[in-house]
Design an enzyme around this catalytic site. Structure first.
Site: not given
Ligand code: PMP
Length: 357
Positions: A102, A169, A193
């Site tokens: 991410w 994030d 989450k």
């Molecule tokens: N950042 C992190 C740390 C994540 O775990 C995730 C999704 N697993 C995301 C970003 C992406 O999130 P989204 O699917 O809401 O765009």
């Protein structure tokens, strides 16, 4: 209904009481004779939901009035570009720490808006630890971190102490522990989450940090629009906000984020103890960086992986398969998971070890 122990990484477990109340609201919300799904986002009833959701975020994380609390759409992935679009001028530099999938994606998007200094990366070590040594370039706008690396299962035990604002994030560990919000210009998190269902993204933005760059930001992508309009500039994601509000009420009723931290630490302790004591399983990550939310582990007999997953399934443990990019196993243990679910999974691991090690 059989109780399933839900270790899914996200969308993820929510308290049963929240699900029941949300289900009832889909039929008849607050005795209006209408579903929450069919009322106006400008009705007094929904305005009260939005207000309470914001108040709960402020109370649980101790967020001051100098910050906006926003409920947006587009997922955490949209924040990868929205944060630099709002904070980083074309000639400005932002520092990023690359601790996993991410973070890599966040770096890619930030490069479209300004200069990015990738100041530390654990990519060469398969993201099995969080790099702590780094030098920040002079006159950096912010340092971006990912507090919990959902795919790799590492987490900052301590948020780095740096002389510049952080952008974080926090998608997979928000509300799992207290956070000193004053260190951050922006905190963002996809809800699915630890906050609620998929479809809403929480952003906590320091008002002072906004409007400092010369860029003609599209209205919908400008944090100031949503601060000004209280997350109701356009139609907000009504149902995900409602369910998040119910879940945040549950967090509060259960002692707030300090109590969550204790409860999450106990689950993580049980989980890593089971991994470490087994000659069959191991956690690839550095001890001090192991995540309390996302326990990633592998087996030294890969030919038995499918059998282990079948044993998990037979014990009603679901979502234990690792992320498709990493393989192995992952047990996500968000706030709503009880200790007994971790005990069931660790029981399966012990039995499997006794049989196959
Ligand atoms: N950042 C992190 C740390 C994540 O775990 C995730 C999704 N697993 C995301 C970003 C992406 O999130 P989204 O699917 O809401 O765009």
């Amino acid at each position: 209904m059989t109780k399933i122990h839900n270790f899914s990484a996200g969308p993820a477990i929510l308290p049963q009481s929240v699900m029941k109340e949300a289900g009832a609201a889909c039929v008849n919300f607050q005795d209006m004779g209408l579903s929450i799904l069919e009322i106006s986002h400008r009705s007094p009833q929904f305005s009260a939901v939005l207000e309470e959701a914001e108040a709960l975020v402020r109370e649980l994380l101790n967020v001051g009035d100098d910050y906006g609390v926003l409920f947006l759409q587009g997922g955490a992935s949209s924040q990868f570009f929205m944060a630099p679009m709002n904070l980083l001028g074309t000639n400005d530099t932002a520092a990023y720490i690359e601790t996993g999938t991410w973070a890599t994606k966040a770096i890619k998007e930030a490069k479209k808006f300004g200069q990015v200094a990738n100041v530390a990366s654990s990519k060469e070590d398969n993201f099995t630890h969080i790099p702590k040594e780094f030098e920040l370039p002079d006159s950096c706008k912010y340092l971006h971190i990912t507090s919990n690396n959902t795919v790799r299962g590492t987490q900052y035990a301590e948020i780095p102490n740096v002389a510049m604002p952080l952008v974080c994030d926090a998608s997979s560990d928000i509300f799992s522990r207290p956070m000193d919000v004053s260190k951050f210009d922006i905190i963002y998190a996809g809800a699915q989450k630890n906050m609620g269902p998929a479809g809403v993204t929480l952003v906590i933005a320091r008002k002072d940090a906004l409007g400092k760059i010369e860029r003609d930001i599209p209205t919908m992508l400008d944090y100031r629009t949503h601060i000004e309009k209280g997350s109701a500039f356009n139609t907000p994601p009504v149902f995900p906000i409602y369910v998040s509000m119910l879940n945040l009420r549950w967090v509060k009723e259960n002692g707030g984020v300090a109590a969550m931290e204790k409860h999450n630490a106990e689950k993580a302790r049980l989980m890593y103890q089971a991994i470490d004591e087994s000659p069959l399983f191991s956690c690839p990550n550095a001890d001090e960086d192991r995540s309390t939310m996302s326990a990633v582990f592998v087996m030294n007999k890969p030919e038995l992986e499918a059998d282990f997953l079948a044993a998990c399934k037979a014990a009603n443990c679901s979502g234990v398969k690792g992320h498709r990019s990493v393989g192995g196993f992952r047990a996500s243990m968000y706030n709503a998971m009880n200790v007994d679910s971790v005990e069931v999974l660790t029981g399966v691991m012990r039995e499997f070890t006794a049989k196959h090690a």
